[in-house]
Write a protein that holds these residues in place. Sequence first.
Motif, mmCIF file in Angstrom:
data_model
loop_
_atom_site.group_PDB
_atom_site.id
_atom_site.type_symbol
_atom_site.label_atom_id
_atom_site.label_comp_id
_atom_site.label_asym_id
_atom_site.label_seq_id
_atom_site.Cartn_x
_atom_site.Cartn_y
_atom_site.Cartn_z
ATOM 1 N N ARG A 55 -0.142 28.610 4.729
ATOM 2 C CA ARG A 55 -0.391 27.209 4.178
ATOM 3 C C ARG A 55 -0.947 27.388 2.780
ATOM 4 O O ARG A 55 -1.415 28.520 2.490
ATOM 5 N N ARG A 177 3.631 16.188 15.849
ATOM 6 C CA ARG A 177 3.927 15.547 14.300
ATOM 7 C C ARG A 177 5.374 15.674 14.122
ATOM 8 O O ARG A 177 6.215 16.593 14.534
ATOM 9 N N GLY A 179 8.223 15.579 10.750
ATOM 10 C CA GLY A 179 8.794 15.720 9.238
ATOM 11 C C GLY A 179 10.144 16.306 8.822
ATOM 12 O O GLY A 179 11.331 15.875 9.427
ATOM 13 N N TYR A 202 10.552 25.786 3.953
ATOM 14 C CA TYR A 202 9.142 24.715 3.609
ATOM 15 C C TYR A 202 9.235 23.896 4.563
ATOM 16 O O TYR A 202 10.266 23.090 4.734
ATOM 17 N N ASP A 204 7.404 20.480 6.384
ATOM 18 C CA ASP A 204 6.308 19.429 5.992
ATOM 19 C C ASP A 204 6.283 18.447 7.416
ATOM 20 O O ASP A 204 7.248 18.009 7.655
ATOM 21 N N LYS A 207 1.347 14.129 6.963
ATOM 22 C CA LYS A 207 -0.099 14.160 6.787
ATOM 23 C C LYS A 207 -1.061 13.479 7.871
ATOM 24 O O LYS A 207 -0.342 12.707 8.474
ATOM 25 N N SER A 228 -6.128 16.281 5.035
ATOM 26 C CA SER A 228 -4.727 16.230 5.356
ATOM 27 C C SER A 228 -3.845 17.508 4.935
ATOM 28 O O SER A 228 -3.915 17.912 3.722
ATOM 29 N N GLU A 229 -3.056 18.152 5.759
ATOM 30 C CA GLU A 229 -2.158 19.025 5.696
ATOM 31 C C GLU A 229 -0.783 18.607 5.082
ATOM 32 O O GLU A 229 -0.149 17.827 5.921
ATOM 33 N N SER A 230 -0.441 18.869 4.151
ATOM 34 C CA SER A 230 1.015 18.427 3.551
ATOM 35 C C SER A 230 2.058 19.339 4.143
ATOM 36 O O SER A 230 3.182 18.861 4.099
ATOM 37 N N GLY A 231 1.977 20.693 4.544
ATOM 38 C CA GLY A 231 2.923 21.512 5.109
ATOM 39 C C GLY A 231 2.632 22.875 4.845
ATOM 40 O O GLY A 231 1.607 23.479 4.581
#
Length: 243
Positions: A55, A177, A179, A202, A204, A207, A228-231
């Motif tokens: 991360r 989640r 993405g 990558y 994602d 969020k 918040s984790e973007s990816g």
Amino acid sequence: MIRRAILPALAGLLVVGEASAADLPRRAAPPLPPAPPVFTWTGFYVGANAGYGFRGGSSTYTDATYGTVTESGGKGGFVGGGQIGYNYQLTPGSGWVLGAEADFQGTTFGRQGDGTIGSTPYYGVAPSLDWFGTVRGRLGYAFDRWLVYGTGGFAYGGGSASPYATSYPYTLPDTTRLGYAVGGGVEYALTEHISVKVEGLYVDLGKRGSSTTVYDTSVPAYYGTGRSESGFGLVRGGLNYRF
């Protein structure tokens, strides 16, 4: 007189020699070796992979009510799983390759977000990321047994709830989640059926919403959904068997 007798005799010998040579079997030229088959990436494949996921971002963030949160713990861990896919090469040998691949991965990211606000413990209640998968298209160019490609598509993931989730009075983030994933790699065919690859992605997974924090005076401790984790990114090696 002698010369006149010798010349006819020599002429006769030449005629007999030519006739004898014509009667001998002629040796045929050896056949040319068969041309090796032109390699192609076309076909279905299955395989396995392993690597490291990490991360990005800072280890601190500011909570709107309580101030600076300093996260603890690692930012990455092991990633491993399997993949299945199909390639179609437009021209054998060297040329464009179209494909599709789906993979499923387990991770050791664990739960992220624990830390402190000042010197008081902070317990993140966001779920862990225990697994994820992708369904991606691939577009590459083959240089015989070498394949360089880009890839991108849909990603999904999920995990387990935090052990501190019951202490949080507000709505918890969903454990699943959705993405996207993008990346690229290079693959080399060791044999007609076995190839190895190195790939970077990558991923994602969206969020988790804004940070919300509550303070528990009975502990005392802070609890919250965290930043918040973007990816995350990952680098992995893989082994494929092509049918």
